[in-house]
Design a protein around this motif. Structure first.
Motif, short mmCIF file in Angstrom:
data_model
loop_
_atom_site.label_atom_id
_atom_site.label_comp_id
_atom_site.label_asym_id
_atom_site.label_seq_id
_atom_site.Cartn_x
_atom_site.Cartn_y
_atom_site.Cartn_z
N ARG A 164 51.12 47.24 76.74
CA ARG A 164 52.02 48.19 77.39
C ARG A 164 52.36 49.31 76.40
NH1 ARG A 164 57.87 49.72 78.17
NH2 ARG A 164 57.52 51.41 79.63
N VAL A 165 52.20 50.57 76.83
CA VAL A 165 52.58 51.73 76.05
C VAL A 165 53.48 52.61 76.93
CG1 VAL A 165 50.47 51.70 74.68
CG2 VAL A 165 50.58 53.12 76.74
N ARG A 166 54.13 53.58 76.34
CA ARG A 166 54.89 54.55 77.13
C ARG A 166 54.01 55.75 77.45
NH1 ARG A 166 60.27 53.22 74.21
NH2 ARG A 166 61.36 52.08 75.87
N MET A 167 54.38 56.47 78.49
CA MET A 167 53.65 57.68 78.86
C MET A 167 53.78 58.70 77.74
SD MET A 167 54.41 58.10 82.92
CE MET A 167 54.81 56.66 83.93
N SER A 168 52.74 59.50 77.57
CA SER A 168 52.66 60.35 76.39
C SER A 168 52.55 61.82 76.75
CB SER A 168 51.46 59.93 75.54
OG SER A 168 50.29 59.86 76.34
N TYR A 169 52.99 62.65 75.81
CA TYR A 169 52.71 64.08 75.86
C TYR A 169 51.48 64.36 75.00
CZ TYR A 169 54.79 64.11 71.19
OH TYR A 169 55.05 63.85 69.87
N ILE A 174 49.39 57.26 70.77
CA ILE A 174 49.12 56.22 71.77
C ILE A 174 47.66 55.77 71.70
CG2 ILE A 174 49.06 55.72 74.24
CD1 ILE A 174 51.89 55.91 72.99
N CYS A 175 46.74 56.72 71.56
CA CYS A 175 45.32 56.34 71.45
C CYS A 175 45.07 55.49 70.21
CB CYS A 175 44.44 57.60 71.42
SG CYS A 175 44.33 58.47 73.01
N SER A 176 45.74 55.83 69.10
CA SER A 176 45.60 55.02 67.89
C SER A 176 46.14 53.61 68.12
CB SER A 176 46.36 55.68 66.73
OG SER A 176 45.77 56.91 66.38
N ALA A 177 47.25 53.51 68.86
CA ALA A 177 47.81 52.19 69.14
C ALA A 177 46.86 51.36 69.99
CB ALA A 177 49.16 52.34 69.85
N VAL A 178 46.20 51.99 70.95
CA VAL A 178 45.23 51.27 71.79
C VAL A 178 44.07 50.78 70.94
CG1 VAL A 178 43.58 51.50 73.69
CG2 VAL A 178 45.87 52.51 73.90
N ILE A 179 43.52 51.65 70.12
CA ILE A 179 42.36 51.28 69.31
C ILE A 179 42.71 50.16 68.34
CG2 ILE A 179 40.83 52.13 67.48
CD1 ILE A 179 40.68 54.75 69.07
#
Length: 351
Positions: A150-155, A329-334
């Motif tokens: 789960r992540v938050r929506m990003s700018y 957010i992309c770094s957190a996913v990876i």
């Protein structure tokens, strides 16, 4: 990493923003847009939504196969994925070490359930599912997901950066209180009540002519632009920006929650537990539960420039420190990719 990115490639889409963020992080990104084989005809679009895109899932699979052929990727990132079948995900896994679904919609919710039927059946085939609502975690596990993040929506750090000041833009886009977003049934009565209470609104976005309250709203509606530089200007040159939620998507925060403070405008949004976690109420953002409370906040902000500017500065500092940009957010996913090395070896064996 070498990334196969399945998602809309239009320059102003949030999907493209994430693909560009991955590139800024140093990854190689190949975009395949499933929309290339989807019909533009309005009737066929409605048929697709009601059928879960079943008529075109094979065409999308062929498109991806033609574009990918025998190439290998470290990661396949599927953005949205409402028309990506389980069969398609399984084929992609023969060409990519890990498959990730990133979905900022609410496919397990009550809105448009038929549209997401194909997606829901594919959930068990992804190695990692990324969701933006806490309650989606359990719902995705119940639908068979292997791993859920789960992540938050990003700018976006680039696409949503404030633009250089322009007197011409200020004359065109300046407003007191702005809302930029699509009409939804619950939003018409809310806007009508704000107007009745004297809030000087500027409204941008599509479908507002469908509102029952259109006659009251029409003088405040400035156009139906969707995104891009015009969106930035509309927020940037307004003194206050409203943040409304989508009830159909069960939102407790939205992308506007991060975009508005990052652009540099005070955020005045619906009060939710999640918004209260993200900002200090009263010093970093203002929140409301009723049109009356919203109108009072707008009056306060418009009447006190020092308070308004301080709120904007503090809101931006908070959103930056929260690391809610697309690159973050992309770094957190990876960083959460499951068993990447073994998955890569598996993809090589199956090819």
């Amino acid at each position: 990493m070498n990334i196969l990115y399945i998602g809309p490639e239009g320059s102003h889409t949030t999907s493209r923003h994430r693909a560009n963020a991955l590139r800024r992080l140093g990854h190689e990104v190949e975009i395949v847009d499933p929309g290339a084989v989807l019909p533009a005809n309005r009737i066929l679009r409605q048929v697709n939504v009601r059928s879960g895109y079943r008529l075109f899932t094979r065409a999308i699979l062929r498109l991806i196969q033609e574009r990918v052929r025998d190439r290998r990727f470290d990661l396949a990132w599927i953005n949205g994925g409402y028309a990506i079948s389980a069969e398609c995900v399984r084929w992609i896994k023969t060409r990519a070490g890990v498959t990730v679904s990133y979905c900022n919609d609410d496919p397990a919710g009550p809105r448009d359930p038929s549209k997401w039927s194909t997606f829901r059946r594919a959930i068990p085939d992804y190695d990692l599912c990324v969701v933006v609502r806490e309650f989606n975690r359990k719902e995705f596990f119940d639908l068979g997901a292997k791993n859920v993040l789960r992540v938050r929506m990003s700018y976006d750090e680039v696409a949503h950066s404030p633009l250089p000041f322009s007197a011409e833009d200020e004359a065109k886009w300046s407003s007191e209180v702005v809302f930029a977003g699509t009409w939804m049934p619950e939003r018409g009565p809310f806007m009508e009540e704000l107007i009745r209470r004297g809030v000087p609104l500027a409204i941008y976005g599509p479908r507002w002519e469908k509102a029952r309250e259109w006659q009251a709203i029409k003088p405040h509606w400035r156009g139906a632009f969707a995104s891009g530089p015009d969106y930035i200007k509309a927020i940037q040159y307004s003194k206050v920006a409203l943040g409304l939620l989508s009830k159909g998507n069960r939102d407790t925060h939205t992308q506007r929650t991060g975009e508005i403070p990052f652009i540099g405008t005070p955020l005045c949004a619906e009060r939710t537990a999640e918004h209260l976690e993200m900002f200090a109420e009263g010093s970093e953002a203002l929140f409301w539960e009723t049109p009356e409370e919203c109108a009072k906040h707008c009056s306060l902000l418009l009447g006190d420039e020092s308070f308004r500017q301080g709120l904007a500065r503090a809101g931006k500092e908070r959103i930056l420190s929260s690391r809610l940009g697309n690159e973050d957010i992309c770094s957190a996913v990876i960083s959460r990719l499951p068993q990447r090395e073994s998955a890569l070896q598996h993809a090589g064996r199956d090819a």
